[in-house]
Structures are given as structure tokens and as C-alpha cells.
Design a protein around this motif. Structure first.
Motif, PDB file in Angstrom:
ATOM      1  N   SER A 110       0.734  -1.280   0.282  1.00  0.00           N
ATOM      2  CA  SER A 110      -0.122   0.012   0.036  1.00  0.00           C
ATOM      3  C   SER A 110       0.954   1.335  -0.071  1.00  0.00           C
ATOM      4  O   SER A 110       2.276   1.008   0.042  1.00  0.00           O
ATOM      5  CB  SER A 110      -0.877   0.023   1.192  1.00  0.00           C
ATOM      6  N   LYS A 111       0.308   2.241  -0.140  1.00  0.00           N
ATOM      7  CA  LYS A 111       0.892   3.745  -0.159  1.00  0.00           C
ATOM      8  C   LYS A 111       1.724   3.901   1.240  1.00  0.00           C
ATOM      9  O   LYS A 111       2.889   4.431   1.134  1.00  0.00           O
ATOM     10  CB  LYS A 111       0.083   4.909  -0.537  1.00  0.00           C
ATOM     11  N   LEU A 112       1.345   3.342   2.236  1.00  0.00           N
ATOM     12  CA  LEU A 112       1.853   3.328   3.545  1.00  0.00           C
ATOM     13  C   LEU A 112       2.927   2.472   3.766  1.00  0.00           C
ATOM     14  O   LEU A 112       3.445   2.235   4.813  1.00  0.00           O
ATOM     15  CB  LEU A 112       0.859   3.562   4.522  1.00  0.00           C
ATOM     16  N   GLY A 113       3.124   1.653   2.900  1.00  0.00           N
ATOM     17  CA  GLY A 113       4.037   0.536   3.020  1.00  0.00           C
ATOM     18  C   GLY A 113       3.695  -0.721   3.785  1.00  0.00           C
ATOM     19  O   GLY A 113       4.404  -1.143   4.629  1.00  0.00           O
ATOM     20  N   LEU A 114       2.465  -0.999   3.626  1.00  0.00           N
ATOM     21  CA  LEU A 114       1.808  -2.110   4.268  1.00  0.00           C
ATOM     22  C   LEU A 114       1.531  -3.255   3.310  1.00  0.00           C
ATOM     23  O   LEU A 114       1.219  -3.125   2.195  1.00  0.00           O
ATOM     24  CB  LEU A 114       0.618  -1.827   5.091  1.00  0.00           C
ATOM     25  N   VAL A 115       1.829  -4.306   3.776  1.00  0.00           N
ATOM     26  CA  VAL A 115       1.638  -5.735   2.714  1.00  0.00           C
ATOM     27  C   VAL A 115       0.943  -6.675   3.707  1.00  0.00           C
ATOM     28  O   VAL A 115       0.858  -6.656   4.926  1.00  0.00           O
ATOM     29  CB  VAL A 115       2.947  -6.121   2.135  1.00  0.00           C
ATOM     30  N   ALA A 116       0.358  -7.898   2.974  1.00  0.00           N
ATOM     31  CA  ALA A 116      -0.069  -9.004   3.746  1.00  0.00           C
ATOM     32  C   ALA A 116       0.565 -10.235   3.050  1.00  0.00           C
ATOM     33  O   ALA A 116       0.575 -10.358   1.896  1.00  0.00           O
ATOM     34  CB  ALA A 116      -1.786  -8.865   3.846  1.00  0.00           C
ATOM     35  N   VAL A 117       0.493 -11.155   3.775  1.00  0.00           N
ATOM     36  CA  VAL A 117       1.033 -12.228   3.332  1.00  0.00           C
ATOM     37  C   VAL A 117       0.182 -13.622   4.095  1.00  0.00           C
ATOM     38  O   VAL A 117      -0.358 -13.338   5.303  1.00  0.00           O
ATOM     39  CB  VAL A 117       2.387 -12.679   3.727  1.00  0.00           C
ATOM     40  N   THR A 118      -0.095 -14.874   3.501  1.00  0.00           N
ATOM     41  CA  THR A 118      -0.393 -15.804   3.996  1.00  0.00           C
ATOM     42  C   THR A 118       0.569 -16.972   4.443  1.00  0.00           C
ATOM     43  O   THR A 118       1.368 -17.159   3.748  1.00  0.00           O
ATOM     44  CB  THR A 118      -1.579 -16.618   3.309  1.00  0.00           C
ATOM     45  N   VAL A 119       0.448 -17.541   5.694  1.00  0.00           N
ATOM     46  CA  VAL A 119       1.651 -18.201   6.138  1.00  0.00           C
ATOM     47  C   VAL A 119       0.952 -19.628   6.884  1.00  0.00           C
ATOM     48  O   VAL A 119      -0.080 -19.565   7.400  1.00  0.00           O
ATOM     49  CB  VAL A 119       2.378 -17.558   7.199  1.00  0.00           C
ATOM     50  N   GLY A 120       1.777 -20.730   6.280  1.00  0.00           N
ATOM     51  CA  GLY A 120       0.915 -22.041   6.715  1.00  0.00           C
ATOM     52  C   GLY A 120       1.577 -23.296   6.180  1.00  0.00           C
ATOM     53  O   GLY A 120       2.616 -23.114   5.321  1.00  0.00           O
ATOM     54  N   ARG A 121       0.973 -24.305   6.356  1.00  0.00           N
ATOM     55  CA  ARG A 121       1.506 -25.454   5.599  1.00  0.00           C
ATOM     56  C   ARG A 121       0.655 -25.758   4.174  1.00  0.00           C
ATOM     57  O   ARG A 121      -0.205 -26.279   4.274  1.00  0.00           O
ATOM     58  CB  ARG A 121       1.232 -26.766   6.822  1.00  0.00           C
ATOM     59  N   CYS A 122       1.332 -24.988   3.529  1.00  0.00           N
ATOM     60  CA  CYS A 122       0.499 -24.918   2.187  1.00  0.00           C
ATOM     61  C   CYS A 122       1.431 -25.517   1.180  1.00  0.00           C
ATOM     62  O   CYS A 122       2.581 -25.793   1.198  1.00  0.00           O
ATOM     63  CB  CYS A 122       0.164 -23.493   1.559  1.00  0.00           C
ATOM     64  N   GLU A 123       0.830 -25.902   0.235  1.00  0.00           N
ATOM     65  CA  GLU A 123       1.337 -26.685  -1.079  1.00  0.00           C
ATOM     66  C   GLU A 123       0.919 -25.983  -2.636  1.00  0.00           C
ATOM     67  O   GLU A 123      -0.027 -25.321  -2.504  1.00  0.00           O
ATOM     68  CB  GLU A 123       0.952 -28.359  -1.032  1.00  0.00           C
ATOM     69  N   PRO A 124       1.977 -26.032  -3.416  1.00  0.00           N
ATOM     70  CA  PRO A 124       1.476 -25.552  -4.550  1.00  0.00           C
ATOM     71  C   PRO A 124       0.567 -26.421  -5.205  1.00  0.00           C
ATOM     72  O   PRO A 124       0.433 -27.542  -5.138  1.00  0.00           O
ATOM     73  CB  PRO A 124       2.910 -25.333  -5.510  1.00  0.00           C
ATOM     74  N   ALA A 125      -0.518 -25.814  -5.938  1.00  0.00           N
ATOM     75  CA  ALA A 125      -1.457 -26.675  -6.766  1.00  0.00           C
ATOM     76  C   ALA A 125      -0.927 -27.196  -8.139  1.00  0.00           C
ATOM     77  O   ALA A 125      -1.466 -28.022  -8.768  1.00  0.00           O
ATOM     78  CB  ALA A 125      -2.608 -25.432  -7.054  1.00  0.00           C
ATOM     79  N   GLY A 126       0.232 -26.665  -8.534  1.00  0.00           N
ATOM     80  CA  GLY A 126       0.945 -27.327  -9.538  1.00  0.00           C
ATOM     81  C   GLY A 126       1.271 -28.757  -9.606  1.00  0.00           C
ATOM     82  O   GLY A 126       1.663 -29.245  -8.397  1.00  0.00           O
ATOM     83  N   ARG A 127       1.394 -29.287 -10.620  1.00  0.00           N
ATOM     84  CA  ARG A 127       1.895 -30.756 -10.642  1.00  0.00           C
ATOM     85  C   ARG A 127       3.375 -30.960 -10.216  1.00  0.00           C
ATOM     86  O   ARG A 127       4.207 -30.241 -10.852  1.00  0.00           O
ATOM     87  CB  ARG A 127       1.788 -31.411 -12.026  1.00  0.00           C
ATOM     88  N   PRO A 128       3.778 -31.731  -9.203  1.00  0.00           N
ATOM     89  CA  PRO A 128       5.229 -31.955  -8.880  1.00  0.00           C
ATOM     90  C   PRO A 128       6.047 -32.531  -9.873  1.00  0.00           C
ATOM     91  O   PRO A 128       5.815 -33.280 -10.684  1.00  0.00           O
ATOM     92  CB  PRO A 128       5.136 -32.861  -7.843  1.00  0.00           C
ATOM     93  N   THR A 129       7.337 -32.036  -9.883  1.00  0.00           N
ATOM     94  CA  THR A 129       8.257 -32.244 -10.675  1.00  0.00           C
ATOM     95  C   THR A 129       9.235 -33.408 -10.205  1.00  0.00           C
ATOM     96  O   THR A 129       9.016 -33.748  -8.902  1.00  0.00           O
ATOM     97  CB  THR A 129       9.367 -31.191 -11.356  1.00  0.00           C
ATOM     98  N   ARG A 130      10.189 -34.026 -10.879  1.00  0.00           N
ATOM     99  CA  ARG A 130      10.814 -35.151 -10.120  1.00  0.00           C
ATOM    100  C   ARG A 130      11.807 -34.449  -9.170  1.00  0.00           C
ATOM    101  O   ARG A 130      12.281 -35.289  -8.025  1.00  0.00           O
ATOM    102  CB  ARG A 130      11.991 -35.777 -11.325  1.00  0.00           C
ATOM    103  N   ALA A 131      12.204 -33.382  -9.237  1.00  0.00           N
ATOM    104  CA  ALA A 131      12.856 -32.567  -8.088  1.00  0.00           C
ATOM    105  C   ALA A 131      12.061 -32.113  -6.942  1.00  0.00           C
ATOM    106  O   ALA A 131      12.718 -31.513  -6.094  1.00  0.00           O
ATOM    107  CB  ALA A 131      13.635 -31.278  -8.609  1.00  0.00           C
TER     108      ALA A 131
END
Length: 418
Positions: A110-131
Motif C-alpha cells: 500500500s502507499k503507507l508501506g503495508l503488505v499482507a502474506v498468508t503463512v502455513g502448511r501450504c502446497e502449490p497446486a501445480g503438478r510436482p516435478t521429479r525434483a
């Protein structure tokens, strides 16, 4: 801390130029690219700095940020916290652990320098690779439960936090925060966490968010469509769509312009959402859903290797203002709109995988080509993976290196400054 200033919006995400051998083999240039146009001028680029800061290797989603600009710093969204770096030198200014894996973030501060994040045990919705990492997709992270944390970038501190089901999408409008989950959308004061009200969005609704605007429609795009401004919470348009449109992406928040699918005949169309109805502006390729998009108050550019090329459309009447056809390279990865053109990386798939290619600026007005040169950065930089996340801030090109080798900064001398 440095005094805050209005930040420039970070353009969409990660790249940098790297070259291989100097000798030509079997008629193939060393950068793996057969030029489709003769360069009109020689701009330049030089390595600025490398910061040993990890970036989430599985960060996904078309518009998901990995870095913000604030004051004289850039703030990196690391796997489990935030790290501020001096924009000129790459030196670490501060580090803020967030106590868990970062799942998502507001696109810009924001203009006042505020941000928001989500934090937790999350996983990407994308298909996993071999790595064990995900491929790039358009899906957000998933989780059973996360915590939304608001951060003041000036004091480098968490100012409030609140648990939420799932891994909601976050958007900022003014000093208001939108938290949109699968079955709800709520607004909060970004500075205090005080609730500002709910939006009428349930489990049977489709919700699109971008540029401080929320578009809510019935599942599958059915009527009515309702657009809400995040800053005020006011409904700016509520219309019954007579044509069988399904909204796909918000292209611009002001004027409110949406990419939609015409389910009756398979067309993709750009439409304006107005208080009294939906106005069709232009037919576009069905590949537009996956295109790189950047907009100003007057026009929107859609570009991509599957497009192919780039098209600039007027946001007033949908007329074509400029563009160019396919660039002739096996792959072209656009990532920024710059000086009336599109900045992108070109090369064969093999060359890009090996970290070689051309960094080019292609004009939207006359199809002229400006080559910004090639230079070795990291030998293991897979540009096919990293290039879509390129970010340009002022005259600095930033990217997270493939394999989490650090944050790379490359200073550009643009044609207009030559």
C-alpha cells in the motif's frame, strides 16, 4: 529505515541474460537464437549484484509476486519470511522471519508501506516435478488452514495476524485488504486488522481479483456480474450478462476491462464492464488466457509465445494501437512493457534451458528490435523456468536464480537513455 516513497508497480516476474560459447556451431548462433529482425540499436546491460537470498522455488501463479519495491529497497518474499535488500548494492537491510511457509502475498504494498502474506502448511497446486518442485501453473497454493499476517515494511514488523481456512487470495486497494477464499470474501483495514465487511460471494460464485477490483459471477460465468472496489467496498457495476460470457481474467481495473470466453461460439473477447452493462471491445485469440498482460490507463498489451507476438488494444474502444507478429525464435518469453515496447527473452528451448539467449526490446509501433546484449550470470540458470518471473524496477532487472542460487540484479541502459 528509509523514508517511504510512492513505489513503482512491479511488472510481472523473473529473468536475466546469460550466454554460452562464442563460436557458431553448424550455423546456429551461440545464443541459440536466429534473429527475426535486425537490431536497430545496441542498448546494454551489466551485472549489478547477486544477493544470497533464497526465493520460493515453487512460487506459482500468473500474478503471484516474489519481490516488492519499497523506498530505496526491494523486499524479497523468501520461503519463510521477508528480506529487504538495498536496491543499489544488494546488501541486506533487514530480515523478518514469519514462523512458517509463505503461501501467498498482496501483489504490491500500500502507499503507507503495508503488505499482507498468508503463512502455513501450504502446497502449490501445480503438478510436482521429479525434483519435488512444482511447474508453473495459474493456480494458487492450497492448504487446510493458513494465517494472514499484515507487515509494516517501514518498521519490518508484523502489525496483526488472523487465521483463515484454506490459502486465500489477497489483494490491496488503498489501505484496505481483501481476503478471498473459496466460499467467502472479506475486507479488512490493512493497518489494524479491523473488519470492514463481507462481499456477497459464496461457494457457488466465481471470483476474479486484480488491480484493486473484485469481479464476482455465478459459477461458470453466469449472470449477474458484480464488480466491487476493494478500497471502498462499493459496488461499481452490477449487470446481467445477456451473452453467454464466462469471465477469465481482469485485464485492467480502471477502466474495468475483462477477458471473457464466449461459450456460445468459442471466442475469446475483451469486454468493458460498465454500470449499465457489458460492452464488447475486441475479439482476441483463444490463447489470450495465458498471455502476458500489462495495462496503462489508455491501453492493454497481450503478448506471448503462444499468442504469438504482441497486440496493444485501446481501452476506450478496443481498436488495435500497435503490436507485432511472432518473433521467429523457437521460444519468446515476454515479461515487461518498456518504452513503448515489450521486453523479453528469446532462444531455442535447449539454449534457454542452458541459460543462453537474447534479451530484446521489440517495439509495439514499428516492429523494430533493440538487443540489450548477453552476458554470463549463473551457469545453472534455467531461463526457460526463470524468465517468466522477471521484474524491472527503474533501470534494474531482477530475477530469482533457478535452483535458489540467490537474487540476481542486472542494470539496463535503455535505448531512450542512450
Amino acid at each position: 529505515m528509509r523514508a517511504p516513497r510512492l513505489y513503482a508497480a512491479v511488472l510481472a516476474v523473473a529473468l536475466v541474460a546469460a550466454a554460452g560459447c562464442s563460436a557458431e556451431v553448424d550455423g546456429v548462433p551461440p545464443d541459440g537464437v536466429a534473429p527475426s529482425a535486425e537490431p536497430t540499436s545496441a542498448a546494454s546491460g551489466s551485472k549489478a549484484w547477486v544477493a544470497d537470498v533464497r526465493v520460493r522455488p515453487d512460487w506459482i501463479g500468473r500474478d503471484a509476486p516474489w519481490i516488492w519495491e519499497y523506498s530505496d529497497d526491494v523486499v524479497v518474499i523468501a520461503p519463510r519470511g521477508l528480506v529487504a535488500l538495498d536496491q543499489e548494492t544488494g546488501a541486506e537491510v533487514w530480515r523478518l522471519p514469519l514462523g512458517g511457509q509463505v503461501c501467498g502475498a498482496t501483489p504490491v504494498p500500500s502507499k503507507l508501506g503495508l503488505v499482507a502474506v498468508t503463512v502455513g502448511r501450504c502446497e502449490p497446486a501445480g503438478r510436482p516435478t521429479r525434483a519435488g518442485m512444482s511447474v508453473l501453473t495459474d493456480e494458487p497454493a492450497t492448504a487446510r488452514r493458513t494465517t494472514v499476517k499484515a507487515v509494516d515494511l517501514e518498521s519490518a514488523s508484523v502489525v496483526w495476524e488472523r487465521p483463515f481456512p484454506g490459502a486465500p487470495t489477497l489483494e490491496v486497494g488503498g489501505e484496505a485488504l481483501l481476503v478471498a477464499g473459496r466460499c467467502s470474501a472479506r475486507r479488512f483495514d490493512l493497518g489494524t486488522g479491523a473488519p470492514l465487511g463481507r462481499l456477497a460471494a459464496g461457494c457457488d460464485n466465481q471470483v476474479l481479483v486484480r488491480d484493486g477490483v473484485v469481479v464476482v459471477s455465478s459459477a461458470g460465468g453466469g449472470p449477474p456480474w458484480r464488480a466491487v472496489e476493494v478500497t471502498s467496498g462499493e459496488t461499481v457495476a452490477e449487470v446481467t450478462v445477456s451473452d453467454p460470457y464466462n469471465p477469465l481474467r481482469i485485464l485492467a481495473g480502471q477502466p474495468l476491462t475483462v477477458l471473457a470466453a464466449d461459450t456460445a461460439d468459442g471466442r475469446s473477447v475483451v469486454v468493458r464492464l460498465e454500470p449499465d452493462g457489458v460492452r464488447e471491445l475486441a475479439d482476441v485469440s483463444t490463447e489470450a488466457q495465458d498471455a502476458f498482460v500489462t495495462a496503462t490507463d489508455e491501453s492493454v498489451v497481450l503478448a506471448g509465445e503462444a499468442w504469438p507476438g504482441a497486440t496493444e488494444l485501446s481501452l476506450d474502444d478496443g481498436s488495435t494501437l500497435g503490436g507485432f507478429p511472432g518473433v521467429g525464435a523457437e521460444r519468446w518469453i515476454p515479461f515487461a512493457r518498456l518504452d513503448g515496447g515489450v521486453l523479453g527473452f528469446e532462444g531455442t528451448q535447449e539454449a534457454l534451458n542452458a541459460g543462453r539467449g537474447r534479451l530484446t526490446l521489440r517495439s509495439l509501433r514499428d516492429d523494430s528490435l533493440t538487443e540489450l546484449g548477453s552476458e554470463v550470470f549463473l551457469n545453472d540458470t534455467n531461463l526457460a523456468v526463470a524468465a517468466p518471473k522477471a521484474v524491472v524496477i527503474d533501470d534494474v532487472l531482477l530475477m530469482p536464480s533457478h535452483g535458489n542460487g540467490g537474487v540476481l540484479a542486472h542494470r539496463l541502459t535503455l535505448p531512450s537513455a542512450s
